[in-house]
Design a protein around this motif. Structure first.
Motif, PDB file in Angstrom:
ATOM      1  N   GLN A   1     115.394  88.221  -7.825  1.00 31.01           N
ATOM      2  CA  GLN A   1     114.768  87.205  -6.970  1.00 31.01           C
ATOM      3  C   GLN A   1     115.645  85.964  -6.876  1.00 31.01           C
ATOM      4  O   GLN A   1     115.864  85.419  -5.784  1.00 31.01           O
ATOM      5  CB  GLN A   1     113.393  86.802  -7.523  1.00 31.01           C
ATOM      6  N   VAL A   2     116.141  85.497  -8.018  1.00 33.10           N
ATOM      7  CA  VAL A   2     116.986  84.299  -8.032  1.00 33.10           C
ATOM      8  C   VAL A   2     118.266  84.557  -7.241  1.00 33.10           C
ATOM      9  O   VAL A   2     118.687  83.711  -6.450  1.00 33.10           O
ATOM     10  CB  VAL A   2     117.290  83.860  -9.485  1.00 33.10           C
ATOM     11  N   SER A   3     118.856  85.718  -7.418  1.00 37.00           N
ATOM     12  CA  SER A   3     120.084  86.047  -6.678  1.00 37.00           C
ATOM     13  C   SER A   3     119.836  86.049  -5.173  1.00 37.00           C
ATOM     14  O   SER A   3     120.674  85.574  -4.394  1.00 37.00           O
ATOM     15  CB  SER A   3     120.625  87.403  -7.126  1.00 37.00           C
ATOM     16  N   LYS A   4     118.692  86.550  -4.754  1.00 32.88           N
ATOM     17  CA  LYS A   4     118.343  86.551  -3.326  1.00 32.88           C
ATOM     18  C   LYS A   4     118.227  85.119  -2.811  1.00 32.88           C
ATOM     19  O   LYS A   4     118.760  84.789  -1.751  1.00 32.88           O
ATOM     20  CB  LYS A   4     117.021  87.296  -3.123  1.00 32.88           C
ATOM     21  N   HIS A   5     117.544  84.262  -3.563  1.00 31.48           N
ATOM     22  CA  HIS A   5     117.403  82.865  -3.147  1.00 31.48           C
ATOM     23  C   HIS A   5     118.758  82.159  -3.117  1.00 31.48           C
ATOM     24  O   HIS A   5     119.043  81.382  -2.195  1.00 31.48           O
ATOM     25  CB  HIS A   5     116.437  82.122  -4.074  1.00 31.48           C
ATOM     26  N   LEU A   6     119.590  82.435  -4.110  1.00 29.42           N
ATOM     27  CA  LEU A   6     120.912  81.819  -4.145  1.00 29.42           C
ATOM     28  C   LEU A   6     121.770  82.286  -2.974  1.00 29.42           C
ATOM     29  O   LEU A   6     122.551  81.501  -2.419  1.00 29.42           O
ATOM     30  CB  LEU A   6     121.601  82.131  -5.475  1.00 29.42           C
ATOM     31  N   ARG A   7     121.626  83.541  -2.579  1.00 31.90           N
ATOM     32  CA  ARG A   7     122.369  84.050  -1.419  1.00 31.90           C
ATOM     33  C   ARG A   7     121.978  83.276  -0.156  1.00 31.90           C
ATOM     34  O   ARG A   7     122.833  82.870   0.633  1.00 31.90           O
ATOM     35  CB  ARG A   7     122.147  85.550  -1.233  1.00 31.90           C
TER      36      ARG A   7
ATOM     37  N   GLY B   1     124.973  77.063   3.271  1.00 28.73           N
ATOM     38  CA  GLY B   1     125.980  76.064   2.917  1.00 28.73           C
ATOM     39  C   GLY B   1     125.508  75.033   1.914  1.00 28.73           C
ATOM     40  O   GLY B   1     126.150  74.000   1.738  1.00 28.73           O
ATOM     41  N   LEU B   2     124.394  75.292   1.253  1.00 30.67           N
ATOM     42  CA  LEU B   2     123.849  74.324   0.307  1.00 30.67           C
ATOM     43  C   LEU B   2     124.407  74.453  -1.104  1.00 30.67           C
ATOM     44  O   LEU B   2     124.411  73.486  -1.863  1.00 30.67           O
ATOM     45  CB  LEU B   2     122.323  74.442   0.254  1.00 30.67           C
ATOM     46  N   VAL B   3     124.864  75.648  -1.457  1.00 28.75           N
ATOM     47  CA  VAL B   3     125.451  75.848  -2.783  1.00 28.75           C
ATOM     48  C   VAL B   3     126.768  76.594  -2.647  1.00 28.75           C
ATOM     49  O   VAL B   3     127.008  77.291  -1.663  1.00 28.75           O
ATOM     50  CB  VAL B   3     124.505  76.632  -3.741  1.00 28.75           C
ATOM     51  N   GLU B   4     127.603  76.413  -3.639  1.00 24.85           N
ATOM     52  CA  GLU B   4     128.830  77.199  -3.718  1.00 24.85           C
ATOM     53  C   GLU B   4     128.821  77.922  -5.050  1.00 24.85           C
ATOM     54  O   GLU B   4     128.173  77.485  -6.002  1.00 24.85           O
ATOM     55  CB  GLU B   4     130.070  76.332  -3.545  1.00 24.85           C
ATOM     56  N   VAL B   5     129.533  79.034  -5.094  1.00 26.21           N
ATOM     57  CA  VAL B   5     129.542  79.882  -6.289  1.00 26.21           C
ATOM     58  C   VAL B   5     130.967  79.999  -6.811  1.00 26.21           C
ATOM     59  O   VAL B   5     131.916  80.073  -6.034  1.00 26.21           O
ATOM     60  CB  VAL B   5     128.934  81.271  -6.000  1.00 26.21           C
ATOM     61  N   HIS B   6     131.076  79.962  -8.137  1.00 20.20           N
ATOM     62  CA  HIS B   6     132.364  80.131  -8.806  1.00 20.20           C
ATOM     63  C   HIS B   6     132.218  81.224  -9.849  1.00 20.20           C
ATOM     64  O   HIS B   6     131.513  81.038 -10.839  1.00 20.20           O
ATOM     65  CB  HIS B   6     132.808  78.817  -9.472  1.00 20.20           C
ATOM     66  N   PRO B   7     132.866  82.372  -9.624  1.00 18.74           N
ATOM     67  CA  PRO B   7     132.810  83.429 -10.636  1.00 18.74           C
ATOM     68  C   PRO B   7     133.680  83.064 -11.833  1.00 18.74           C
ATOM     69  O   PRO B   7     134.823  82.645 -11.676  1.00 18.74           O
ATOM     70  CB  PRO B   7     133.336  84.663  -9.919  1.00 18.74           C
ATOM     71  N   ILE B   8     133.103  83.189 -13.009  1.00 21.27           N
ATOM     72  CA  ILE B   8     133.833  82.971 -14.265  1.00 21.27           C
ATOM     73  C   ILE B   8     133.542  84.181 -15.139  1.00 21.27           C
ATOM     74  O   ILE B   8     132.410  84.357 -15.601  1.00 21.27           O
ATOM     75  CB  ILE B   8     133.394  81.666 -14.956  1.00 21.27           C
TER      76      ILE B   8
ATOM     77  N   ARG C   1     128.345  84.078 -12.720  1.00 21.55           N
ATOM     78  CA  ARG C   1     128.508  83.299 -11.495  1.00 21.55           C
ATOM     79  C   ARG C   1     127.859  81.941 -11.727  1.00 21.55           C
ATOM     80  O   ARG C   1     126.700  81.864 -12.107  1.00 21.55           O
ATOM     81  CB  ARG C   1     127.867  84.000 -10.303  1.00 21.55           C
ATOM     82  N   VAL C   2     128.639  80.903 -11.483  1.00 22.76           N
ATOM     83  CA  VAL C   2     128.156  79.539 -11.669  1.00 22.76           C
ATOM     84  C   VAL C   2     127.926  78.939 -10.280  1.00 22.76           C
ATOM     85  O   VAL C   2     128.812  78.978  -9.417  1.00 22.76           O
ATOM     86  CB  VAL C   2     129.168  78.687 -12.469  1.00 22.76           C
ATOM     87  N   TYR C   3     126.738  78.387 -10.087  1.00 24.74           N
ATOM     88  CA  TYR C   3     126.372  77.788  -8.799  1.00 24.74           C
ATOM     89  C   TYR C   3     126.311  76.279  -8.933  1.00 24.74           C
ATOM     90  O   TYR C   3     125.877  75.748  -9.947  1.00 24.74           O
ATOM     91  CB  TYR C   3     125.017  78.322  -8.329  1.00 24.74           C
ATOM     92  N   LYS C   4     126.762  75.612  -7.883  1.00 25.02           N
ATOM     93  CA  LYS C   4     126.638  74.157  -7.827  1.00 25.02           C
ATOM     94  C   LYS C   4     126.348  73.749  -6.388  1.00 25.02           C
ATOM     95  O   LYS C   4     126.576  74.520  -5.449  1.00 25.02           O
ATOM     96  CB  LYS C   4     127.887  73.469  -8.366  1.00 25.02           C
ATOM     97  N   LEU C   5     125.829  72.545  -6.238  1.00 29.59           N
ATOM     98  CA  LEU C   5     125.494  72.050  -4.906  1.00 29.59           C
ATOM     99  C   LEU C   5     126.753  71.836  -4.088  1.00 29.59           C
ATOM    100  O   LEU C   5     127.791  71.423  -4.609  1.00 29.59           O
ATOM    101  CB  LEU C   5     124.716  70.738  -5.000  1.00 29.59           C
ATOM    102  N   GLN C   6     126.643  72.099  -2.809  1.00 32.89           N
ATOM    103  CA  GLN C   6     127.723  71.883  -1.850  1.00 32.89           C
ATOM    104  C   GLN C   6     127.473  70.524  -1.212  1.00 32.89           C
ATOM    105  O   GLN C   6     126.533  70.359  -0.436  1.00 32.89           O
ATOM    106  CB  GLN C   6     127.724  73.014  -0.821  1.00 32.89           C
ATOM    107  N   SER C   7     128.279  69.554  -1.535  1.00 31.97           N
ATOM    108  CA  SER C   7     128.022  68.179  -1.105  1.00 31.97           C
ATOM    109  C   SER C   7     128.107  67.981   0.406  1.00 31.97           C
ATOM    110  O   SER C   7     127.388  67.149   0.958  1.00 31.97           O
ATOM    111  CB  SER C   7     128.961  67.210  -1.817  1.00 31.97           C
ATOM    112  N   GLN C   8     128.954  68.743   1.097  1.00 31.11           N
ATOM    113  CA  GLN C   8     129.105  68.542   2.537  1.00 31.11           C
ATOM    114  C   GLN C   8     127.799  68.782   3.293  1.00 31.11           C
ATOM    115  O   GLN C   8     127.454  68.025   4.195  1.00 31.11           O
ATOM    116  CB  GLN C   8     130.206  69.441   3.091  1.00 31.11           C
TER     117      GLN C   8
END
Length: 110
Positions: A40-46, A52-59, A63-70
């Motif tokens: 469910q969380v993955s679907k919402h994050l997608r 364009g509200l969040v960006e993802v960084h695979p580590i 997967r680490v998500y953060k807000l997309q400031s633009q």
């Protein structure tokens, strides 16, 4: 702008954005804080990512998500004229209430 507001209209997605306001989180951390399943969380994050509200960084395997400031800046710019309208209305109401208080506090001649 419609895509952003549509994404935020769902309460869980709005809550995810509010959680990310405090800094980046992994999917697992979001799952723990929301009490939802990982799919469910993955679907919402997608949806948030596509808007364009969040960006993802695979580590590694996370997967680490953060807000997309633009996108948030664009939304703030769009809301700017409405904010000015509300401030003007509140200023008028404040002036009206102050005038009422001044009228009520005047001593009456009896």
């Amino acid at each position: 702008m419609n895509t952003i507001f549509s994404a935020l209209a769902e309460p869980h997605r709005l809550h995810i954005v509010e959680l990310l306001r405090n800094g980046p989180l992994t999917v697992g951390e979001i799952v723990d804080r929301l009490g939802l399943s990982q799919p469910q969380v993955s679907k919402h994050l997608r949806v948030l990512h596509e808007a364009g509200l969040v960006e993802v960084h695979p580590i590694a395997n996370r997967r680490v998500y953060k807000l997309q400031s633009q996108s948030l800046q664009a939304m703030d710019s769009w809301l700017g004229p409405f904010r000015r309208l509300w401030e003007t209305q509140f200023d008028r109401m404040e002036a009206y209430l102050e005038a009422l208080q001044a009228k009520d506090s005047k001593p009456t001649d009896e």
